[in-house]
Design a protein around this motif. Structure first.
Motif, PDB file in Angstrom:
ATOM      1  N   HIS A 164      51.474  45.577  40.555  1.00 12.32           N
ATOM      2  CA  HIS A 164      52.247  44.354  40.279  1.00 12.32           C
ATOM      3  C   HIS A 164      53.626  44.706  39.729  1.00 12.32           C
ATOM      4  O   HIS A 164      54.633  44.113  40.135  1.00 12.32           O
ATOM      5  N   ALA A 165      53.671  45.657  38.806  1.00 12.51           N
ATOM      6  CA  ALA A 165      54.950  46.026  38.181  1.00 12.51           C
ATOM      7  C   ALA A 165      55.884  46.700  39.175  1.00 12.51           C
ATOM      8  O   ALA A 165      57.082  46.374  39.244  1.00 12.51           O
ATOM      9  N   PHE A 166      55.356  47.633  39.971  1.00 14.30           N
ATOM     10  CA  PHE A 166      56.196  48.344  40.935  1.00 14.30           C
ATOM     11  C   PHE A 166      56.718  47.397  42.020  1.00 14.30           C
ATOM     12  O   PHE A 166      57.875  47.512  42.448  1.00 14.30           O
ATOM     13  N   ASN A 167      55.882  46.470  42.470  1.00 15.08           N
ATOM     14  CA  ASN A 167      56.332  45.473  43.457  1.00 15.08           C
ATOM     15  C   ASN A 167      57.464  44.625  42.876  1.00 15.08           C
ATOM     16  O   ASN A 167      58.452  44.322  43.548  1.00 15.08           O
ATOM     17  N   TYR A 168      57.295  44.247  41.618  1.00 10.70           N
ATOM     18  CA  TYR A 168      58.297  43.431  40.932  1.00 10.70           C
ATOM     19  C   TYR A 168      59.623  44.173  40.838  1.00 10.70           C
ATOM     20  O   TYR A 168      60.684  43.643  41.179  1.00 10.70           O
ATOM     21  N   TRP A 169      59.586  45.414  40.370  1.00 12.35           N
ATOM     22  CA  TRP A 169      60.832  46.187  40.221  1.00 12.35           C
ATOM     23  C   TRP A 169      61.473  46.483  41.579  1.00 12.35           C
ATOM     24  O   TRP A 169      62.704  46.477  41.703  1.00 12.35           O
ATOM     25  N   ALA A 170      60.646  46.732  42.581  1.00 15.20           N
ATOM     26  CA  ALA A 170      61.189  46.985  43.919  1.00 15.20           C
ATOM     27  C   ALA A 170      61.905  45.750  44.451  1.00 15.20           C
ATOM     28  O   ALA A 170      63.003  45.846  45.023  1.00 15.20           O
ATOM     29  N   ALA A 171      61.301  44.573  44.251  1.00 10.94           N
ATOM     30  CA  ALA A 171      61.914  43.328  44.722  1.00 10.94           C
ATOM     31  C   ALA A 171      63.173  42.991  43.928  1.00 10.94           C
ATOM     32  O   ALA A 171      64.192  42.574  44.496  1.00 10.94           O
ATOM     33  N   LEU A 172      63.111  43.170  42.608  1.00 11.27           N
ATOM     34  CA  LEU A 172      64.278  42.875  41.767  1.00 11.27           C
ATOM     35  C   LEU A 172      65.435  43.814  42.099  1.00 11.27           C
ATOM     36  O   LEU A 172      66.587  43.373  42.243  1.00 11.27           O
ATOM     37  N   GLY A 173      65.142  45.097  42.241  1.00 12.81           N
ATOM     38  CA  GLY A 173      66.198  46.049  42.578  1.00 12.81           C
ATOM     39  C   GLY A 173      66.789  45.789  43.949  1.00 12.81           C
ATOM     40  O   GLY A 173      68.012  45.879  44.141  1.00 12.81           O
ATOM     41  N   SER A 174      65.925  45.445  44.914  1.00 12.17           N
ATOM     42  CA  SER A 174      66.410  45.157  46.264  1.00 12.17           C
ATOM     43  C   SER A 174      67.279  43.911  46.285  1.00 12.17           C
ATOM     44  O   SER A 174      68.340  43.886  46.921  1.00 12.17           O
ATOM     45  N   MET A 175      66.845  42.859  45.583  1.00 17.91           N
ATOM     46  CA  MET A 175      67.636  41.634  45.521  1.00 17.91           C
ATOM     47  C   MET A 175      69.000  41.901  44.890  1.00 17.91           C
ATOM     48  O   MET A 175      70.033  41.438  45.403  1.00 17.91           O
ATOM     49  N   THR A 176      69.013  42.646  43.799  1.00 17.43           N
ATOM     50  CA  THR A 176      70.279  42.949  43.127  1.00 17.43           C
ATOM     51  C   THR A 176      71.217  43.724  44.036  1.00 17.43           C
ATOM     52  O   THR A 176      72.415  43.415  44.133  1.00 17.43           O
TER      53      THR A 176
END
Length: 354
Positions: A164-176
């Motif tokens: 859950h955490a890695f998916n979240y950070w991957a999505a947040l970093g990609s969006m940014t």
């Protein structure tokens, strides 16, 4: 050539500078999300980040580039499929997500040579045909097993909380990264050329704009964004079924977000993604009536609020949090001149502003 001191041209305003600072602080706080939020909240925010990626990249293609596509699900599905293939080959699953989007962007480059020769409705329908063709080709892969699909089993190497955490950070970093790249791109000469082509392709070519090369840049960028969103969605859903990832509903969602938020406005696509996310959270369980409601809402906005919510706010109040173009401020009175009429006072967007 002397400049008239009574005329002021600006790009950044105190409000826009404050907005950048606020957005930066928000992203820093969101980065700490997995340490404070539960898995359910983390998953919902991950979904929101993916929606933002889909909205801003479709808006870049259609709102700024004038290339209205109803087939972006082609790249969304291919991004997920490429991630499955790379992970199956033994590559780290999270590296596979990003590399899959890069590969699909590279694949979209030769495709653009054919698709960008189409105009208007022909381009829109051509993209839909491309999506259906990609769907059929992926079904032929023995790993996918037709519509039975497969799973991103490499994620089993991580426990639930880590995933859950890695998916979240991957999505947040990609969006940014997508937002920053697009913002810089649209503020550059390429961004001005893209909008010039949208407004009048022949006139832009007459002024020396390299039309095909410029359109190809925004096409490949939109393909990269859709593929990245597809790969990230796969990391949250785990299972890959072609009919789900190549479904036209993904492009319908993109169109809805951009129409409601504001076509051709940077902030509008982000706002539209947030609105769509909230609507889905509240009414997503309503079945077919949910989709009917989305369609009716998009139709009403296209008829009565064609510039979307942010477009209306921008025109009504001159609100611009993330300015892309320059603004020519109203002429200020100088010694020996009378003040301007009320109709002359205030800020007026320059030709470079969408």
């Amino acid at each position: 050539m002397s400049r008239d001191p009574a005329i002021r041209v600006e790009r950044w305003t105190p409000l826009s500078r404050l907005s950048i600072l606020g957005a930066t602080l928000l992203l820093v706080m969101l980065a700490a999300g997995p340490f404070f939020f539960g898995n359910n909240a983390i998953d919902k925010l991950t979904t929101l980040f993916i929606y933002v990626i889909l909205a801003v990249t479709w808006n870049a293609l259609a709102g700024y580039g004038g290339l209205v596509s109803v087939g972006q699900q082609a790249f969304f599905g291919l991004g997920a499929y490429a991630a499955v293939r790379l992970a199956d080959a033994g590559l780290n699953v999270y590296v596979s997500l990003v590399l899959a989007a890069v590969i699909i962007a590279a694949v979209s480059l030769p495709i653009s040579s054919f698709m960008l020769r189409l105009k208007g409705g022909e381009f829109a329908i051509g993209m839909w045909v491309l999506a259906e063709l990609c769907h059929l080709l992926v079904n032929l892969d023995s790993l996918v097993q037709g519509e039975t699909g497969t799973s991103l089993i490499a994620l089993n190497a991580y426990d639930a909380d880590q995933r859950h955490a890695f998916n979240y950070w991957a999505a947040l970093g990609s969006m940014t990264a997508i937002l920053v790249i697009l913002f810089v791109l649209l503020r550059s000469r390429i961004g001005s050329a893209i909008q010039a082509i949208r407004d009048n392709e022949e006139a832009a070519a007459a002024l020396g704009v390299r039309v095909m090369a410029t359109k190809r840049i925004i096409y490949v960028f939109a393909a990269f964004g859709a593929a990245l969103a597809g790969a990230l969605w796969l990391s949250t859903a785990i299972t890959f079924q072609p009919k789900t990832y190549f479904g036209v509903q993904w492009t319908a969602y993109m169109i809805f977000m951009v129409l409601v938020g504001g076509l051709g406005t940077f902030e509008g696509a982000i706002l539209g993604a947030l609105i769509f996310f909230l609507i889905e959270a509240w009414f997503g369980g309503s079945g077919v009536w949910y989709l009917v409601g989305l369609g009716a809402t998009a139709l009403l906005f296209s008829l009565f609020v064609p510039r979307g919510i942010w477009g209306w706010l921008e025109r009504r109040f001159g609100l611009s949090l993330l300015p892309l173009g320059y603004r020519i401020l109203g002429i200020e009175p100088t010694a020996g001149t009378s003040p301007p009429d009320d109709g002359e006072r205030g800020a007026t967007p320059s030709a470079g502003t969408p």
